[in-house]
Enzyme design. Structure first.
Site, PDB file in Angstrom:
ATOM      1  N   SER A 179       0.826  -1.205   0.000  1.00  0.00           N
ATOM      2  CA  SER A 179       0.000   0.000   0.000  1.00  0.00           C
ATOM      3  C   SER A 179       0.863   1.259   0.000  1.00  0.00           C
ATOM      4  O   SER A 179       1.977   1.275   0.519  1.00  0.00           O
ATOM      5  CB  SER A 179      -0.916   0.022   1.222  1.00  0.00           C
ATOM      6  OG  SER A 179      -1.868  -1.007   1.149  1.00  0.00           O
TER       7      SER A 179
HETATM    8  N1  SAH Z   1      -1.538  -4.438   4.165  1.00  0.00           N
HETATM    9  C1  SAH Z   1      -0.776  -4.559   2.940  1.00  0.00           C
HETATM   10  C2  SAH Z   1      -1.679  -4.392   1.735  1.00  0.00           C
HETATM   11  C3  SAH Z   1      -1.519  -5.512   0.778  1.00  0.00           C
HETATM   12  S1  SAH Z   1      -2.631  -5.441  -0.607  1.00  0.00           S
HETATM   13  C4  SAH Z   1       0.374  -3.553   2.940  1.00  0.00           C
HETATM   14  O1  SAH Z   1       0.728  -3.051   3.976  1.00  0.00           O
HETATM   15  O2  SAH Z   1       0.954  -3.292   1.897  1.00  0.00           O
HETATM   16  C5  SAH Z   1      -4.040  -6.323  -0.023  1.00  0.00           C
HETATM   17  C6  SAH Z   1      -3.825  -7.769   0.333  1.00  0.00           C
HETATM   18  O3  SAH Z   1      -5.104  -8.307   0.693  1.00  0.00           O
HETATM   19  C7  SAH Z   1      -3.311  -8.664  -0.806  1.00  0.00           C
HETATM   20  O4  SAH Z   1      -2.129  -9.279  -0.411  1.00  0.00           O
HETATM   21  C8  SAH Z   1      -4.436  -9.678  -0.999  1.00  0.00           C
HETATM   22  O5  SAH Z   1      -3.987 -10.982  -1.333  1.00  0.00           O
HETATM   23  C9  SAH Z   1      -5.113  -9.667   0.353  1.00  0.00           C
HETATM   24  N2  SAH Z   1      -6.488 -10.157   0.385  1.00  0.00           N
HETATM   25  C10 SAH Z   1      -7.473  -9.974  -0.545  1.00  0.00           C
HETATM   26  N3  SAH Z   1      -8.601 -10.590  -0.165  1.00  0.00           N
HETATM   27  C11 SAH Z   1      -8.349 -11.189   1.039  1.00  0.00           C
HETATM   28  C12 SAH Z   1      -9.118 -11.987   1.945  1.00  0.00           C
HETATM   29  N4  SAH Z   1     -10.393 -12.310   1.683  1.00  0.00           N
HETATM   30  N5  SAH Z   1      -8.533 -12.412   3.087  1.00  0.00           N
HETATM   31  C13 SAH Z   1      -7.244 -12.096   3.369  1.00  0.00           C
HETATM   32  N6  SAH Z   1      -6.461 -11.368   2.557  1.00  0.00           N
HETATM   33  C14 SAH Z   1      -7.007 -10.905   1.398  1.00  0.00           C
END
Ligand code: SAH
Length: 227
Positions: A72
């Protein structure tokens, strides 16, 4: 031009300074909570991205982390953390969407315990390596689907959903006690489809929930099932 090793240690040496500049920019962009800014300042973001992207780690942009997912944008991490904390103390926090673990590490600086759930197994492994290198002791990771009930008894002060959705994952609301909150990128009518949503805070009350809408943001989607 030096070797890759020299370049990497160069990034290491200058990262504290470039990170401090990033924090100054976040403050200029409206992040007010100094506790959050201190947490961002404490976490080396470059270790969460591939070496080839490390040079861009302190730009205010999302970057690819593999599996079609992203780390993010720093402003988004700061803003969501600010909304989750709301000026108070955070005991237990649940994060849905660990990705590479960056926001997990930021939350771990200011919460007592962070529990983070990710649906993609290879990203759980990647996040575990990243977080181990920071020697964080108050973090638990799980390979799971955070769009539905986690099958556990949890009581959280805040839930941070870091993937976009058009429907509030209501199965998680039972983990909130009165006064606790869920922060999520929620797509409103007509917004779903292009990744645009609004940061939304759902606060649990004795009698129901209150919903407040904040900044427009762009997120990868919250998906169902494990991968
Ligand atoms: N918190 C992270 C953001 C990663 S992007 C950061 O600090 O950069 C969002 C993430 O959510 C992705 O890795 C994706 O695989 C995950 N995601 C999407 N749907 C999900 C679900 N139902 N349960 C858990 N993770 C999920």
């Amino acid at each position: 031009m030096g070797t890759l090793g020299e370049k990497m240690s160069g990034i290491g040496m200058t990262s504290a300074r470039t990170r401090a500049r990033m924090v100054d920019r976040l403050r200029e962009q409206g992040i007010r909570d100094e506790v959050v800014l201190a947490a961002i300042n404490a976490v080396p973001r470059h270790i969460f991205v591939d070496e080839a992207l490390a040079i861009r780690a302190y730009e205010d942009s999302a970057l690819p982390i593999g599996q079609g997912q992203t780390i993010s944008q720093p402003w988004v991490v700061a803003r969501m953390t600010e909304l989750a904390r709301s000026g108070g103390k955070l005991g237990k926090v649940l994060e849905i969407g660990t990705g590479c673990g960056y926001q997990t590490a930021v939350l771990a600086q200011l919460a007592d315990e962070v529990y983070s759930v990710e649906r993609i197994g290879s990203l759980v492994a990647k996040a575990r390596r990243n977080l181990q290198s920071l020697k964080l002791k108050n973090v638990r990771l799980k390979h799971g689907d955070g769009s539905s009930d986690l099958g556990e008894d949890l009581e959280m002060d805040a839930i941070v959903v870091t993937a976009g959705t058009a429907v509030i994952p209501t199965a998680l609301l039972r983990y909130l006690k009165p006064g606790s909150r869920m922060v999520l990128p929620l797509a409103h009518h007509g917004e779903s489809g292009d990744g645009v949503s609004h940061l939304t805070v759902v606060t649990a009350r004795e009698n129901g929930y209150r919903e407040q809408t904040y900044d427009a943001v762009r997120f990868v989607p919250l998906l169902h099932g494990l991968a």
